[in-house]
Design a protein around this motif. Structure first.
Motif, PDB file in Angstrom:
ATOM      1  N   ASP A 166       0.830  -1.210   0.000  1.00  0.00           N
ATOM      2  CA  ASP A 166       0.000   0.000   0.000  1.00  0.00           C
ATOM      3  C   ASP A 166       0.859   1.252   0.000  1.00  0.00           C
ATOM      4  N   LEU A 167       1.865   1.256   0.882  1.00  0.00           N
ATOM      5  CA  LEU A 167       2.715   2.446   0.992  1.00  0.00           C
ATOM      6  C   LEU A 167       3.448   2.716  -0.312  1.00  0.00           C
ATOM      7  N   VAL A 168       3.991   1.652  -0.911  1.00  0.00           N
ATOM      8  CA  VAL A 168       4.757   1.834  -2.142  1.00  0.00           C
ATOM      9  C   VAL A 168       3.846   2.367  -3.244  1.00  0.00           C
ATOM     10  N   LEU A 169       2.627   1.815  -3.329  1.00  0.00           N
ATOM     11  CA  LEU A 169       1.720   2.283  -4.375  1.00  0.00           C
ATOM     12  C   LEU A 169       1.324   3.746  -4.143  1.00  0.00           C
ATOM     13  N   MET A 170       1.203   4.127  -2.861  1.00  0.00           N
ATOM     14  CA  MET A 170       0.902   5.533  -2.565  1.00  0.00           C
ATOM     15  C   MET A 170       2.013   6.448  -3.051  1.00  0.00           C
ATOM     16  N   LYS A 171       3.241   6.048  -2.752  1.00  0.00           N
ATOM     17  CA  LYS A 171       4.369   6.897  -3.152  1.00  0.00           C
ATOM     18  C   LYS A 171       4.490   6.951  -4.671  1.00  0.00           C
ATOM     19  N   LEU A 172       4.280   5.805  -5.309  1.00  0.00           N
ATOM     20  CA  LEU A 172       4.388   5.785  -6.768  1.00  0.00           C
ATOM     21  C   LEU A 172       3.255   6.590  -7.396  1.00  0.00           C
ATOM     22  N   GLN A 173       2.080   6.541  -6.766  1.00  0.00           N
ATOM     23  CA  GLN A 173       0.951   7.334  -7.265  1.00  0.00           C
ATOM     24  C   GLN A 173       1.300   8.820  -7.184  1.00  0.00           C
ATOM     25  N   ALA A 174       1.970   9.207  -6.096  1.00  0.00           N
ATOM     26  CA  ALA A 174       2.318  10.615  -5.894  1.00  0.00           C
ATOM     27  C   ALA A 174       3.226  11.121  -7.008  1.00  0.00           C
ATOM     28  N   VAL A 175       4.109  10.252  -7.539  1.00  0.00           N
ATOM     29  CA  VAL A 175       4.994  10.693  -8.620  1.00  0.00           C
ATOM     30  C   VAL A 175       4.449  10.246  -9.982  1.00  0.00           C
ATOM     31  N   GLY A 176       3.258   9.661  -9.980  1.00  0.00           N
ATOM     32  CA  GLY A 176       2.584   9.338 -11.236  1.00  0.00           C
ATOM     33  C   GLY A 176       3.114   8.115 -11.949  1.00  0.00           C
ATOM     34  N   LEU A 177       3.790   7.204 -11.228  1.00  0.00           N
ATOM     35  CA  LEU A 177       4.391   6.056 -11.908  1.00  0.00           C
ATOM     36  C   LEU A 177       3.894   4.736 -11.326  1.00  0.00           C
ATOM     37  N   ARG A 178       2.647   4.745 -10.838  1.00  0.00           N
ATOM     38  CA  ARG A 178       2.111   3.517 -10.277  1.00  0.00           C
ATOM     39  C   ARG A 178       2.074   2.411 -11.335  1.00  0.00           C
ATOM     40  N   GLY A 179       1.843   2.836 -12.584  1.00  0.00           N
ATOM     41  CA  GLY A 179       1.737   1.833 -13.655  1.00  0.00           C
ATOM     42  C   GLY A 179       3.072   1.256 -14.075  1.00  0.00           C
ATOM     43  N   ALA A 180       4.178   1.865 -13.621  1.00  0.00           N
ATOM     44  CA  ALA A 180       5.492   1.418 -14.089  1.00  0.00           C
ATOM     45  C   ALA A 180       6.172   0.535 -13.060  1.00  0.00           C
ATOM     46  N   ARG A 181       5.397   0.007 -12.098  1.00  0.00           N
ATOM     47  CA  ARG A 181       6.069  -0.626 -10.956  1.00  0.00           C
ATOM     48  C   ARG A 181       6.794  -1.912 -11.315  1.00  0.00           C
ATOM     49  N   GLU A 182       6.393  -2.567 -12.414  1.00  0.00           N
ATOM     50  CA  GLU A 182       7.061  -3.820 -12.777  1.00  0.00           C
ATOM     51  C   GLU A 182       8.360  -3.598 -13.547  1.00  0.00           C
ATOM     52  N   LEU A 183       8.588  -2.351 -14.011  1.00  0.00           N
ATOM     53  CA  LEU A 183       9.743  -2.127 -14.880  1.00  0.00           C
ATOM     54  C   LEU A 183      11.052  -2.173 -14.091  1.00  0.00           C
ATOM     55  N   MET A 184      12.134  -2.467 -14.822  1.00  0.00           N
ATOM     56  CA  MET A 184      13.460  -2.404 -14.219  1.00  0.00           C
ATOM     57  C   MET A 184      14.044  -1.015 -14.509  1.00  0.00           C
ATOM     58  N   PRO A 185      14.958  -0.542 -13.650  1.00  0.00           N
ATOM     59  CA  PRO A 185      15.507   0.805 -13.847  1.00  0.00           C
ATOM     60  C   PRO A 185      16.081   1.028 -15.246  1.00  0.00           C
ATOM     61  N   ALA A 186      16.622  -0.005 -15.868  1.00  0.00           N
ATOM     62  CA  ALA A 186      17.222   0.171 -17.192  1.00  0.00           C
ATOM     63  C   ALA A 186      16.170   0.509 -18.241  1.00  0.00           C
ATOM     64  N   GLU A 187      14.889   0.202 -17.942  1.00  0.00           N
ATOM     65  CA  GLU A 187      13.833   0.449 -18.929  1.00  0.00           C
ATOM     66  C   GLU A 187      13.209   1.831 -18.791  1.00  0.00           C
ATOM     67  N   LEU A 188      13.674   2.618 -17.806  1.00  0.00           N
ATOM     68  CA  LEU A 188      13.061   3.921 -17.553  1.00  0.00           C
ATOM     69  C   LEU A 188      13.808   5.019 -18.288  1.00  0.00           C
ATOM     70  N   SER A 189      13.079   6.080 -18.642  1.00  0.00           N
ATOM     71  CA  SER A 189      13.750   7.265 -19.170  1.00  0.00           C
ATOM     72  C   SER A 189      14.363   8.017 -17.991  1.00  0.00           C
ATOM     73  N   GLY A 190      15.229   8.996 -18.316  1.00  0.00           N
ATOM     74  CA  GLY A 190      15.919   9.723 -17.257  1.00  0.00           C
ATOM     75  C   GLY A 190      14.961  10.400 -16.296  1.00  0.00           C
ATOM     76  N   GLY A 191      13.907  11.029 -16.860  1.00  0.00           N
ATOM     77  CA  GLY A 191      12.960  11.734 -16.008  1.00  0.00           C
ATOM     78  C   GLY A 191      12.178  10.784 -15.125  1.00  0.00           C
ATOM     79  N   MET A 192      11.794   9.634 -15.694  1.00  0.00           N
ATOM     80  CA  MET A 192      11.057   8.645 -14.901  1.00  0.00           C
ATOM     81  C   MET A 192      11.939   8.103 -13.784  1.00  0.00           C
TER      82      MET A 192
END
Lengths: 270, 260, 154
Positions: free
Chosen positions: A121-147
């Protein structure tokens, strides 16, 4: 300022080898505000954050956080204090072997004994706050710099810290990402009652969110004040920096012999 | 002249300082009670440095055993002593070749990867950010790798010996026609479990500690640039190879050299 | 932390293989057997010269291995070699008192071992007894010397 102080930097001296980086820096950072530390590249802004975080030890002077002298603490007490701090690194510094979700969950798992569902719950709250709840399965290498930087921000606030240190949050971001980060820093500061220290040389973005600004150059605080009155300060170094003038007290040219003599090679240099 | 002496002294001090850092680093990262999480991290590193190195180590072991049997046979047959082939293959593998060659392969396969991985974590500020979160990277990143290397290499050495001895059997018995019974019995008559297998394992444990220590320290201590990482990786392989071969001489002199 | 079953299994197999390998090295390569120490039967034998006999050498009877040499030491009373033999427990009280022990060589250059030959005494050897009748190892130089002096005498 009527607010109580959260971080105090007193007469800080620090040098790396022969090079003096700080020569008596003093700052007062109030609780619950965004304080910006600005200055040209290479003036040791990141070093200052590392000194505040206790990763480097100054040659002289003190850093007090909530009344505790950071560099007089034992290793254990320092690690306890760091639970109350979050830091956003220039590169994001996500753990490359963990997914986005696990990266944000990392501080929670290490420092708390919360059950799995509550961590989720806490992690999803924090990810929701930065707008990346949908990206939670991704690995850091798959993210853009801003993400990546937004995920790092979610991780920095995972434990609801009192103090967040931002190291060049806007560097190398496109205008959209910059706008998003500016909004996030401001919103989080208001919503969570954080004390924020933003180190940056992006003038527009920083001045738009900062409550108070320190400008450092040549190892000293050159100017400080609210964004409104900073502009009219008459120190030429500050003026050059704030207005982004190419030449001034910080010279455009690296130290070199006279151009004309050099072209004719009168000094016999290669 | 004085300048040169000063530089030499400076260099000596630098080396001593690096040794001191490395020693402190070893103590800080290896001492402590492992947690449940730590055990899992260790398991993951065991997979990385142990299981994934298995193929190269076993294939090398097979070929070295086969070559030993082939070379040994051509020499022994001149003296009519080809019955002693098993003894020769087993003793050279157990006492010398398995610990040393497995350690060299391990340094190349796992050691360099450990250095590069930790170095990259340092370069991307992952270690610093871990510290800022309040987790000691020595305990979280370094310790599981150190212990995994320390356990994995002796295991790999055992595998190397077993495969090598069977490789020698393939060539000696199946191909060159040494009598099977004498291959095993000459081996059993001359190999002592404590003196040969045991001392080989002690060597392997020492090599495991040294190689892993060098690898993780080089990764932790490097200059966090791409050039720094490549240099540190090279240093890991060079230093660990030299350390393994040098220590092998010292250990052999102590174990089999007759000082006791 | 996401746990991968295949990885855990892999590491488990790896550790198991390591322990199994060590067992192979113990049993198959160095010929250890699971006999408890008090399950054996000890004899002593004094030899004038043991040649190249080593501890852990085989002790045989009619070519069958029945034990090992457990230790070799110098007997300072008689100045000869005292060899301690460890034999299978089933031979206890079944070897006649006049059993002889000889140091033999397998093949021309092979390792040396102890060979036992039974006699006809009705009394049997017990644990810790000494074999009186022994035959030393053949030393090549002595053989040649003997051969040469015989030639001269002829």
């Amino acid at each position: 300022m009527t607010d109580s102080l959260f971080v105090e930097v007193e007469n800080l001296h620090f040098s790396r080898g022969e090079k003096v980086i700080f020569d008596g820096v003093a700052m007062q950072i109030p609780r619950g505000r965004i304080t910006a530390i600005m200055g040209p590249s290479g003036t040791g802004k990141t070093t200052l954050l590392k000194l505040i975080g206790g990763q480097l030890v100054p040659d002289a002077g003190r850093v007090l956080i909530a009344g505790q002298d950071v560099h007089a603490l034992s290793r254990k007490a320092l690690f306890t204090l760091r639970r109350r701090m979050g830091m956003l690194f220039q590169s994001g510094a996500l753990f490359s072997d963990l997914s986005v979700f696990e990266n944000v969950a990392f501080p929670l798992r290490v420092h708390t004994d919360l059950p799995q569902t509550m961590i989720r719950d806490l992690v999803l709250m924090k990810l929701q706050a930065v707008g990346l709840r949908g990206a939670r399965e991704l690995m850091p290498a798959e993210l853009s710099g801003g993400m990546a930087r937004r995920v790092a921000l979610a991780r920095a606030i995972a434990l609801d810290p009192d103090l967040v240190l931002y190291d060049e949050p806007f560097v190398g971001q496109d205008p959209i990402s910059k706008g998003v980060l500016v909004q996030l820093i401001k919103k989080l500061n208001e919503a969570l009652g954080l004390t924020s220290i933003v180190v940056s040389h992006d003038i527009q973005e920083t001045l738009s969110i900062a409550d108070y600004v320190y400008v450092i150059a040549d190892g000293q605080v050159m100017a400080h004040g609210t964004p409104e009155n900073l502009d009219i300060d008459d120190d030429p170094r500050v003026t050059q920096f704030v207005h982004g003038e190419p030449d001034g007290p910080v010279p455009f040219h690296y130290q070199a012999p006279d151009y004309f003599r050099d072209i004719l090679n009168l000094e016999g240099r290669p | 002249m004085i300048g040169r002496v000063m530089r030499l002294g400076q260099r000596g001090c630098d080396v001593l300082e690096a040794l001191g850092r490395a020693g402190l680093f070893l103590v800080q990262s290896s001492v402590g009670i492992p947690s449940r999480e730590g055990c899992y991290l260790w398991l993951r590193q065991m997979h990385f440095v142990g299981v994934l190195s298995l193929a190269i180590v076993l294939v090398s072991g097979l070929f070295i055993g086969m070559v030993l049997a082939l070379q040994g046979y051509t020499i022994l047959v001149d003296f009519g002593a080809e019955q002693a082939l098993g003894q020769m293959v087993a003793l050279s593998l157990l006492r010398e070749l398995s610990p040393v060659v497995a350690a060299l392969l391990f340094a190349g396969r796992a050691g360099s990867a450990l250095t590069a991985e930790i170095g990259l974590m340092k370069a991307t500020e992952q270690l610093t950010s871990m510290e800022m979160i309040g987790v000691d990277p020595l305990r979280r990143v370094v310790a599981p790798r150190l212990w995994a290397g320390f356990v994995a290499l002796p295991m790999l050495t055992v595998g190397f010996s077993v495969v090598g001895i069977y490789g020698g059997y393939l060539v000696g018995v199946e191909w060159l026609g040494v009598f099977e019974g004498s291959y095993w019995s000459s081996m059993q008559a001359s190999v002592d479990f404590i003196a040969d297998v045991g001392n080989g394992m002690v060597k392997s444990l020492v090599f495991a500690l040294v190689v892993t220590w060098i690898a993780v320290f080089q990764g932790y201590d490097l200059v966090p640039t791409s050039e720094g990482i490549s240099r540190a990786t090279t240093r890991t392989v060079v230093y660990s190879s030299l350390a393994v071969l040098g220590l092998d001489f010292v250990l052999t002199a102590l174990m089999f050299g007759g000082f006791s | 932390m996401k746990r991968s079953k295949t990885m855990e299994l892999g590491v488990g197999l790896f550790m198991l293989a390591g322990i199994l390998g060590l067992l192979i090295l113990g049993l198959r390569v160095s010929g250890l057997t699971f006999t408890a120490a008090d399950d054996s039967f000890r004899l002593e034998a004094n030899f004038a010269n043991i040649g190249g006999l080593k501890p852990r050498a085989r002790v045989t009877m009619s070519g069958v291995t029945v034990g090992r040499v457990s230790a070799i030491e110098l007997d300072t009373e008689w100045y000869d070699a005292r060899v301690l033999l460890e034999l299978d427990a089933e031979l206890e009280d079944r070897l006649p008192r006049d059993t002889t022990a000889a140091i033999l060589t397998s093949g021309l250059l092979g390792e040396q071992y102890v060979g036992l030959t039974v006699g006809g005494d009705p009394e049997m050897l017990g644990d810790g007894d000494t074999i009186r009748d022994t035959q030393s190892a053949l030393v090549l130089e002595e053989l040649i010397q003997q051969f040469v002096s015989n030639m001269v005498n002829d």
